[in-house]
Design a protein around this motif. Sequence first.
Motif, PDB file in Angstrom:
ATOM      1  N   SER A 139     -20.787  15.224   2.465  1.00  0.00           N
ATOM      2  CA  SER A 139     -20.235  14.320   1.455  1.00  0.00           C
ATOM      3  C   SER A 139     -18.723  14.459   1.383  1.00  0.00           C
ATOM      4  N   LEU A 140     -18.237  15.708   1.452  1.00  0.00           N
ATOM      5  CA  LEU A 140     -16.793  15.943   1.389  1.00  0.00           C
ATOM      6  C   LEU A 140     -16.096  15.383   2.626  1.00  0.00           C
ATOM      7  N   ALA A 141     -16.650  15.652   3.804  1.00  0.00           N
ATOM      8  CA  ALA A 141     -16.016  15.194   5.044  1.00  0.00           C
ATOM      9  C   ALA A 141     -16.003  13.672   5.127  1.00  0.00           C
ATOM     10  N   ILE A 142     -17.125  13.029   4.831  1.00  0.00           N
ATOM     11  CA  ILE A 142     -17.186  11.570   4.904  1.00  0.00           C
ATOM     12  C   ILE A 142     -16.272  10.947   3.857  1.00  0.00           C
ATOM     13  N   GLY A 143     -16.235  11.534   2.652  1.00  0.00           N
ATOM     14  CA  GLY A 143     -15.346  11.018   1.616  1.00  0.00           C
ATOM     15  C   GLY A 143     -13.883  11.121   2.009  1.00  0.00           C
ATOM     16  N   LEU A 144     -13.476  12.245   2.599  1.00  0.00           N
ATOM     17  CA  LEU A 144     -12.092  12.395   3.060  1.00  0.00           C
ATOM     18  C   LEU A 144     -11.727  11.328   4.085  1.00  0.00           C
ATOM     19  N   LEU A 145     -12.613  11.084   5.043  1.00  0.00           N
ATOM     20  CA  LEU A 145     -12.327  10.114   6.096  1.00  0.00           C
ATOM     21  C   LEU A 145     -12.308   8.686   5.557  1.00  0.00           C
ATOM     22  N   ILE A 146     -13.234   8.364   4.653  1.00  0.00           N
ATOM     23  CA  ILE A 146     -13.236   7.023   4.062  1.00  0.00           C
ATOM     24  C   ILE A 146     -11.977   6.807   3.228  1.00  0.00           C
ATOM     25  N   GLY A 147     -11.587   7.815   2.441  1.00  0.00           N
ATOM     26  CA  GLY A 147     -10.386   7.685   1.627  1.00  0.00           C
ATOM     27  C   GLY A 147      -9.129   7.519   2.454  1.00  0.00           C
ATOM     28  N   ALA A 148      -9.085   8.153   3.612  1.00  0.00           N
ATOM     29  CA  ALA A 148      -7.896   8.059   4.465  1.00  0.00           C
ATOM     30  C   ALA A 148      -7.753   6.684   5.092  1.00  0.00           C
ATOM     31  N   GLU A 149      -8.827   5.888   5.126  1.00  0.00           N
ATOM     32  CA  GLU A 149      -8.741   4.555   5.705  1.00  0.00           C
ATOM     33  C   GLU A 149      -7.782   3.651   4.932  1.00  0.00           C
ATOM     34  N   VAL A 150      -7.762   3.771   3.606  1.00  0.00           N
ATOM     35  CA  VAL A 150      -7.070   2.792   2.773  1.00  0.00           C
ATOM     36  C   VAL A 150      -5.571   2.733   3.056  1.00  0.00           C
ATOM     37  N   PRO A 151      -4.820   3.839   2.963  1.00  0.00           N
ATOM     38  CA  PRO A 151      -3.379   3.725   3.236  1.00  0.00           C
ATOM     39  C   PRO A 151      -3.065   3.331   4.672  1.00  0.00           C
ATOM     40  N   LEU A 152      -3.897   3.748   5.625  1.00  0.00           N
ATOM     41  CA  LEU A 152      -3.643   3.375   7.014  1.00  0.00           C
ATOM     42  C   LEU A 152      -3.875   1.876   7.228  1.00  0.00           C
ATOM     43  N   LEU A 153      -4.948   1.340   6.670  1.00  0.00           N
ATOM     44  CA  LEU A 153      -5.195  -0.089   6.788  1.00  0.00           C
ATOM     45  C   LEU A 153      -4.123  -0.900   6.069  1.00  0.00           C
ATOM     46  N   MET A 154      -3.667  -0.405   4.930  1.00  0.00           N
ATOM     47  CA  MET A 154      -2.589  -1.078   4.226  1.00  0.00           C
ATOM     48  C   MET A 154      -1.337  -1.141   5.092  1.00  0.00           C
ATOM     49  N   GLU A 155      -1.043  -0.048   5.782  1.00  0.00           N
ATOM     50  CA  GLU A 155       0.118  -0.022   6.663  1.00  0.00           C
ATOM     51  C   GLU A 155      -0.048  -1.000   7.823  1.00  0.00           C
ATOM     52  N   LEU A 156      -1.253  -1.084   8.379  1.00  0.00           N
ATOM     53  CA  LEU A 156      -1.484  -2.007   9.486  1.00  0.00           C
ATOM     54  C   LEU A 156      -1.367  -3.460   9.042  1.00  0.00           C
ATOM     55  N   ILE A 157      -1.851  -3.761   7.856  1.00  0.00           N
ATOM     56  CA  ILE A 157      -1.721  -5.121   7.337  1.00  0.00           C
ATOM     57  C   ILE A 157      -0.251  -5.483   7.153  1.00  0.00           C
ATOM     58  N   GLN A 158       0.513  -4.543   6.593  1.00  0.00           N
ATOM     59  CA  GLN A 158       1.928  -4.809   6.369  1.00  0.00           C
ATOM     60  C   GLN A 158       2.707  -4.887   7.679  1.00  0.00           C
ATOM     61  N   ARG A 159       2.224  -4.199   8.706  1.00  0.00           N
ATOM     62  CA  ARG A 159       2.893  -4.295  10.004  1.00  0.00           C
ATOM     63  C   ARG A 159       2.791  -5.710  10.570  1.00  0.00           C
ATOM     64  N   ILE A 160       1.712  -6.389  10.264  1.00  0.00           N
ATOM     65  CA  ILE A 160       1.510  -7.730  10.795  1.00  0.00           C
ATOM     66  C   ILE A 160       2.389  -8.742  10.061  1.00  0.00           C
ATOM     67  N   ARG A 161       2.334  -8.729   8.753  1.00  0.00           N
ATOM     68  CA  ARG A 161       3.154  -9.647   7.963  1.00  0.00           C
ATOM     69  C   ARG A 161       3.359  -9.026   6.588  1.00  0.00           C
ATOM     70  N   ARG A 162       4.588  -8.713   6.294  1.00  0.00           N
ATOM     71  CA  ARG A 162       4.872  -8.050   5.021  1.00  0.00           C
ATOM     72  C   ARG A 162       4.704  -9.029   3.875  1.00  0.00           C
ATOM     73  N   GLN A 163       4.101  -8.534   2.799  1.00  0.00           N
ATOM     74  CA  GLN A 163       3.933  -9.317   1.590  1.00  0.00           C
ATOM     75  C   GLN A 163       4.014  -8.377   0.406  1.00  0.00           C
ATOM     76  N   ASP A 164       4.003  -8.941  -0.781  1.00  0.00           N
ATOM     77  CA  ASP A 164       4.089  -8.075  -1.949  1.00  0.00           C
ATOM     78  C   ASP A 164       2.881  -7.152  -1.998  1.00  0.00           C
ATOM     79  N   ALA A 165       3.106  -5.969  -2.555  1.00  0.00           N
ATOM     80  CA  ALA A 165       2.060  -4.940  -2.566  1.00  0.00           C
ATOM     81  C   ALA A 165       0.814  -5.413  -3.292  1.00  0.00           C
ATOM     82  N   GLY A 166       0.983  -6.154  -4.403  1.00  0.00           N
ATOM     83  CA  GLY A 166      -0.185  -6.614  -5.156  1.00  0.00           C
ATOM     84  C   GLY A 166      -1.068  -7.528  -4.343  1.00  0.00           C
TER      85      GLY A 166
END
Length: 506
Positions: A139-166
């Motif tokens: 549970s701890l390992a899977i939770g850590l990996l799932i949680g780490a997805e969010v900031p990385l995916l946010m960075e990838l989205i912003q790399r494509i086309r920057r927009q407001d954070a909201g």
Amino acid sequence: MIESHAPAPPGAPPPWVGPPRLPVRPATGRFLVLACVFVCAACGLVYELELVALASYLTGDSVTQASVVLSVMVFAMGIGSLAAKRLRRHAAMAFGALEALLALVGGCSAMALYALFAWTGDWGGLWASGPRWLLVAFSLAIGLLIGAEVPLLMELIQRIRRQDAGGAVADLFAADYVGALVGGLAFPFLLLPLLGQLTGAMLTGAVNAIAGGALVLGLFRRDLTPRARWLLLVANLAVLGVLATATVLVDDFERAAREAVYGEDVRVALQTGVREVALTGGTDGRPLDLYVDGSLRVSGRDEDRYHEALVHPAMDGPHARVLVLGGGDGLAVREVLRHRGVRRVDIVALDPPVVDLARRDPALSRLNGHVYGDARVHVSTQDAFRRLRRPAPVPSYDVVIADLPAPGITASAKLYSEEFYGLVRRVLAPDGRLVVHAGPVSPRPRVFWTVDATLRAAGLRTTPYRVEGRGPGSAAGPGRTAGAARAPHDWGFVLTKKARPPGARP
């Protein structure tokens, strides 16, 4: 030329973010990232539900297992999100490696937990060693990996086309929540019935690895060095190879694990929907044992003692019409039919595979006296609570026998509620009796007396009693978990009648 080191203005992109180098248009690239978010969210929720389902199957306490898994995972997701902030500079490579690792850990988690339980049998108290700690670790390992997805995916989205954070957060979480919905519905209605727990988890891991690897190696490959691309490709192929090999061997693994749990003389093992039914013994003088979802429902060593104590006290009085709730194995009905004057027995059993085995298996049908061939016996395979709540008139019964899973098993909690006993009270004849199996008394006296108090609150007069088994390690009836070191040595029952209103004649 002198390079300026003045600080970047507020809202400016990080200095490592260069112009997008995508093989597709930005709009298409953004859609592909959100599609990957959708798939990864679905896989992540399947991992969570898989851990909850398997732990509940092994222990029978779904509330505790769901609380442990979900609380640890949510905590770990927060830690994972914080830790991933340091990886944003290499978001594409980090996300690809993270998804490969998540696919391996999540896909193999169910098999690892079941293997440890099967070959150690150690699933004791909440913080016992062995599988309990492994459950927390996964549970701890899977939770850590799932949680780490969010900031990385946010960075990838912003790399494509920057927009407001909201706006970026809204798009990301919309895809994430819809994916979680699909994963949550696919798990009970598609993966479990069609593939089972182990194969379903491994297929989910394969989908997770393919989605993450395809996104990074296809859309963001120009952000990776040639060496990084090869490393990521080899890692994903290795994960898929492990999952494919495990899937091929899953039948042999389940057979060996089943023998480790139930013993070497497993005669029948079948999966119907989300239930596993197993029969052991019953031939060559060996006692017959019946398991449903890992819980021992019938033990030929002393089932007669259990069923006689359950049925015969309630049959002292009128007993022309009898309702048996549970008891699909037919053994309680066997005892009912030993009494003269029984004209009709209605069985409401939730487990069609158990009823089918009780009809067809030679050893089990011989043990229950072939009761399903008796014209007085009528069976309905449905939920007892739903049957009693139906608006159509329900005939009154002289005797109601509740031969149900032990009250400590969370899935059966509603069948020990005041509302349920109120429904049973409605179908009792004026002088009718209800008898309830209330679980073992010695290890759980509080549960036993809670059942007694609930029956009294429902307007029934109670007579509690207790019967001991024939010896150490013996058990019959519901309530013993497969692999337990020692079974309950006693069973508690509560015999009830309708309470008379004040001033009424006895």
